[in-house]
Scaffold this motif. Structure first.
Motif, PDB file in Angstrom:
ATOM      1  N   ALA A  14       0.830  -1.203   0.000  1.00  0.00           N
ATOM      2  CA  ALA A  14       0.000   0.000   0.000  1.00  0.00           C
ATOM      3  C   ALA A  14       0.867   1.256   0.000  1.00  0.00           C
ATOM      4  CB  ALA A  14      -0.931  -0.008   1.222  1.00  0.00           C
ATOM      5  N   GLU A  15       1.882   1.287   0.841  1.00  0.00           N
ATOM      6  CA  GLU A  15       2.758   2.457   0.899  1.00  0.00           C
ATOM      7  C   GLU A  15       3.488   2.658  -0.426  1.00  0.00           C
ATOM      8  OE1 GLU A  15       6.562   4.163   3.474  1.00  0.00           O
ATOM      9  OE2 GLU A  15       5.477   2.366   4.119  1.00  0.00           O
ATOM     10  N   SER A  16       3.973   1.536  -1.037  1.00  0.00           N
ATOM     11  CA  SER A  16       4.717   1.635  -2.296  1.00  0.00           C
ATOM     12  C   SER A  16       3.852   2.236  -3.402  1.00  0.00           C
ATOM     13  CB  SER A  16       5.220   0.254  -2.699  1.00  0.00           C
ATOM     14  OG  SER A  16       5.845   0.309  -3.973  1.00  0.00           O
ATOM     15  N   PHE A  23     -16.292  10.669  -0.867  1.00  0.00           N
ATOM     16  CA  PHE A  23     -17.543   9.947  -1.076  1.00  0.00           C
ATOM     17  C   PHE A  23     -17.305   8.513  -1.538  1.00  0.00           C
ATOM     18  CE2 PHE A  23     -18.793  14.378  -1.525  1.00  0.00           C
ATOM     19  CZ  PHE A  23     -19.916  14.426  -0.723  1.00  0.00           C
ATOM     20  N   VAL A  24     -16.080   8.188  -1.900  1.00  0.00           N
ATOM     21  CA  VAL A  24     -15.755   6.859  -2.403  1.00  0.00           C
ATOM     22  C   VAL A  24     -14.799   6.131  -1.472  1.00  0.00           C
ATOM     23  CG1 VAL A  24     -14.739   5.568  -4.318  1.00  0.00           C
ATOM     24  CG2 VAL A  24     -16.153   7.578  -4.782  1.00  0.00           C
ATOM     25  N   VAL A  25     -13.814   6.848  -0.965  1.00  0.00           N
ATOM     26  CA  VAL A  25     -12.756   6.236  -0.148  1.00  0.00           C
ATOM     27  C   VAL A  25     -13.050   6.524   1.319  1.00  0.00           C
ATOM     28  CG1 VAL A  25     -10.281   6.175   0.312  1.00  0.00           C
ATOM     29  CG2 VAL A  25     -11.114   6.533  -2.026  1.00  0.00           C
ATOM     30  N   PRO A  26     -12.979   5.529   2.193  1.00  0.00           N
ATOM     31  CA  PRO A  26     -13.273   5.731   3.621  1.00  0.00           C
ATOM     32  C   PRO A  26     -12.224   6.614   4.285  1.00  0.00           C
ATOM     33  CG  PRO A  26     -12.441   3.519   3.247  1.00  0.00           C
ATOM     34  CD  PRO A  26     -12.687   4.100   1.894  1.00  0.00           C
ATOM     35  N   PRO A  27     -12.600   7.285   5.393  1.00  0.00           N
ATOM     36  CA  PRO A  27     -11.675   8.211   6.072  1.00  0.00           C
ATOM     37  C   PRO A  27     -10.349   7.584   6.487  1.00  0.00           C
ATOM     38  CG  PRO A  27     -13.899   8.563   6.846  1.00  0.00           C
ATOM     39  CD  PRO A  27     -13.960   7.342   5.981  1.00  0.00           C
ATOM     40  N   PRO A  28     -10.289   6.330   6.995  1.00  0.00           N
ATOM     41  CA  PRO A  28      -8.974   5.797   7.372  1.00  0.00           C
ATOM     42  C   PRO A  28      -7.981   5.766   6.213  1.00  0.00           C
ATOM     43  CG  PRO A  28     -10.710   4.454   8.319  1.00  0.00           C
ATOM     44  CD  PRO A  28     -11.386   5.392   7.389  1.00  0.00           C
ATOM     45  N   ALA A  29      -8.447   5.404   5.022  1.00  0.00           N
ATOM     46  CA  ALA A  29      -7.545   5.379   3.869  1.00  0.00           C
ATOM     47  C   ALA A  29      -7.098   6.791   3.505  1.00  0.00           C
ATOM     48  CB  ALA A  29      -8.237   4.700   2.683  1.00  0.00           C
ATOM     49  N   ILE A  30      -8.021   7.748   3.621  1.00  0.00           N
ATOM     50  CA  ILE A  30      -7.656   9.145   3.334  1.00  0.00           C
ATOM     51  C   ILE A  30      -6.621   9.631   4.348  1.00  0.00           C
ATOM     52  CG2 ILE A  30      -8.540  11.504   3.230  1.00  0.00           C
ATOM     53  CD1 ILE A  30     -11.175  10.400   2.214  1.00  0.00           C
ATOM     54  N   GLN A  31      -6.824   9.277   5.638  1.00  0.00           N
ATOM     55  CA  GLN A  31      -5.861   9.678   6.669  1.00  0.00           C
ATOM     56  C   GLN A  31      -4.504   9.025   6.444  1.00  0.00           C
ATOM     57  OE1 GLN A  31      -7.722   8.656  10.382  1.00  0.00           O
ATOM     58  NE2 GLN A  31      -9.392  10.168  10.129  1.00  0.00           N
ATOM     59  N   TYR A  32      -4.521   7.782   5.970  1.00  0.00           N
ATOM     60  CA  TYR A  32      -3.254   7.105   5.699  1.00  0.00           C
ATOM     61  C   TYR A  32      -2.488   7.819   4.575  1.00  0.00           C
ATOM     62  CZ  TYR A  32       0.103   3.496   4.432  1.00  0.00           C
ATOM     63  OH  TYR A  32       1.261   2.815   4.153  1.00  0.00           O
ATOM     64  N   LEU A  33      -3.184   8.235   3.534  1.00  0.00           N
ATOM     65  CA  LEU A  33      -2.537   8.972   2.445  1.00  0.00           C
ATOM     66  C   LEU A  33      -1.980  10.300   2.949  1.00  0.00           C
ATOM     67  CD1 LEU A  33      -1.930   9.140  -0.632  1.00  0.00           C
ATOM     68  CD2 LEU A  33      -4.107  10.343  -0.876  1.00  0.00           C
ATOM     69  N   GLU A  34      -2.729  10.984   3.828  1.00  0.00           N
ATOM     70  CA  GLU A  34      -2.258  12.271   4.350  1.00  0.00           C
ATOM     71  C   GLU A  34      -1.027  12.080   5.230  1.00  0.00           C
ATOM     72  OE1 GLU A  34      -3.183  15.254   3.521  1.00  0.00           O
ATOM     73  OE2 GLU A  34      -4.631  14.396   2.119  1.00  0.00           O
ATOM     74  N   SER A  35      -1.017  11.000   6.027  1.00  0.00           N
ATOM     75  CA  SER A  35       0.165  10.746   6.856  1.00  0.00           C
ATOM     76  C   SER A  35       1.383  10.442   5.996  1.00  0.00           C
ATOM     77  CB  SER A  35      -0.117   9.583   7.817  1.00  0.00           C
ATOM     78  OG  SER A  35      -0.319   8.370   7.090  1.00  0.00           O
ATOM     79  N   LEU A  36       1.174   9.711   4.914  1.00  0.00           N
ATOM     80  CA  LEU A  36       2.280   9.424   3.995  1.00  0.00           C
ATOM     81  C   LEU A  36       2.768  10.713   3.334  1.00  0.00           C
ATOM     82  CD1 LEU A  36       4.002   7.186   2.700  1.00  0.00           C
ATOM     83  CD2 LEU A  36       2.245   6.964   0.931  1.00  0.00           C
ATOM     84  N   GLN A  58       4.956  12.533   5.885  1.00  0.00           N
ATOM     85  CA  GLN A  58       6.257  11.881   6.070  1.00  0.00           C
ATOM     86  C   GLN A  58       7.221  12.215   4.922  1.00  0.00           C
ATOM     87  OE1 GLN A  58       5.510   7.699   6.477  1.00  0.00           O
ATOM     88  NE2 GLN A  58       4.204   7.932   8.301  1.00  0.00           N
ATOM     89  N   ARG A  59       6.700  12.342   3.735  1.00  0.00           N
ATOM     90  CA  ARG A  59       7.555  12.602   2.554  1.00  0.00           C
ATOM     91  C   ARG A  59       7.410  14.049   2.065  1.00  0.00           C
ATOM     92  NH1 ARG A  59       8.473   7.501   0.129  1.00  0.00           N
ATOM     93  NH2 ARG A  59       8.336   5.931   1.784  1.00  0.00           N
TER      94      ARG A  59
END
Length: 337
Positions: free
Chosen positions: A85-87, A104-117, A120-121
């Motif tokens: 997922a990170e790659s 409206f399509v992607v759940p909040p945890p996945a959105i938060q994971y993208l924002e954290s990534l 980090q970068r």
């Protein structure tokens, strides 16, 4: 990181209920379209495997590559395969550092994971943004330059069309046919072909002057010589008379002058005939571009006329010459091509 069963079910229901949201453009690759359909139906293991394999084969547009990384990254996230997922999501951010999921399509945890990534970068993404800004600026400048060149080309094309139309509409002036038979480029001057007229006038003038000069030099060699012959009817049995001719010691020089005189005269009449034929050929021509159009337009067009340039070069290179030869002299006109 784990997802509760209720959240998992809500996520799948949300994805299945709004499959079309967040798609910016349709893909031309049929396999990308099939992977998108499988993702919408929640076939995450197949999507991850097929998207990874399609990315590895390459030959993708930027849009298709971003779509595949998005599907593969989200599928790996939903399957709790965080390295994959990170790659894939990092590859997605490298294409667009400011990319965001549709809430409206992607759940909040996945959105938060993208924002954290993204946080980090952040340093690497800022460098990518700067590069994208430079590329966008270069493309903008190139597009402006291309638009300017096209506008200038269109303007030049219209000017040429206008000049051609004005030239075609210019009336043919009335000209005297008799002037075409006058030597020294009179026919060309009548037709406003000044350069051609100068060439014929200068050439015929040099040949005529050379022939006339040779004639007078030849005449200067003639001398009166007394000749005495026997005559039985006279008391002293002799008779003396005067003969006008060239002394024997000047015969060679006289031959050279005779050749120069007749050859120059022949060259004069040949040039005259060529000038007459040229004038008759152009008798019905329209005036040259510079003689019928405004001064600004005529200068712009005449500067690009190869015949006028060649004629001007011939006129400028014309040089009369007189050279000594064995027993006399020679004269002529030299042209450089």
């Amino acid at each position: 990181m784990s997802i509760a069963p209720k959240a998992w079910g809500a996520m799948l229901a949300l994805v299945a209920a709004a499959p079309a949201l967040g798609q910016t453009a349709a893909s031309n690759d049929p396999e990308v379209a099939r992977i998108r359909v499988d993702f919408e139906y929640g076939k995450f293991p197949e999507v991850l495997q097929r998207a990874t394999a399609r990315i590895a084969r390459g030959n993708l547009s930027e849009h298709d590559a971003m779509e595949l990384h998005k599907y593969a990254g989200l599928s790996a996230y939903y399957l709790h395969q965080m390295p994959e997922a990170e790659s894939h999501l990092w590859a997605l951010l490298q294409f667009d550092p400011d990319y965001t999921f549709d809430p409206f399509v992607v759940p909040p945890p996945a959105i938060q994971y993208l924002e954290s990534l993204r946080k980090q970068r952040s340093a690497q993404l800022e460098s990518i943004r700067e590069q994208r800004r430079l590329v966008a600026e270069r493309l903008r400048v190139e597009a402006q330059e291309l638009a300017r060149i096209r506008a200038e080309s269109e303007l030049q094309r219209r000017r040429i069309e206008e000049l051609s139309q004005q030239l075609n509409e210019a009336p043919v002036p009335k000209r005297s046919m008799l002037l075409n038979f006058v030597p020294f480029g009179v026919g060309q001057f009548q037709q406003k072909r000044t350069s051609a007229g100068v060439v014929f006038a200068a050439t015929e003038g040099v040949f005529a002057a050379t022939s006339i000069a040779a004639y007078f030099f030849y005449e200067s060699l003639l001398q009166d010589q007394p000749v005495t012959v026997d005559d039985r009817l006279t008391p002293d049995r002799t008779f003396t008379f005067t003969v006008r001719g060239i002394p024997p010691e000047h015969h060679q020089q006289a031959n050279v002058l005779r050749i120069v005189k007749y050859s120059s005269a022949g060259a004069f009449f040949l040039t005259y005939a060529i000038g007459v034929v040229d004038a008759l050929i152009h008798q019905g021509d329209r005036p040259p571009l510079g003689a019928s159009l405004p001064s600004g337009a005529s200068s712009a067009s005449s500067n690009q006329s190869p015949p006028a340039t060649l004629t001007r070069q011939l006129v400028e290179s014309a040089r009369p010459y007189i050279a000594p030869v064995d027993g006399g002299m020679s004269a002529g006109l030299a042209l450089r091509f």
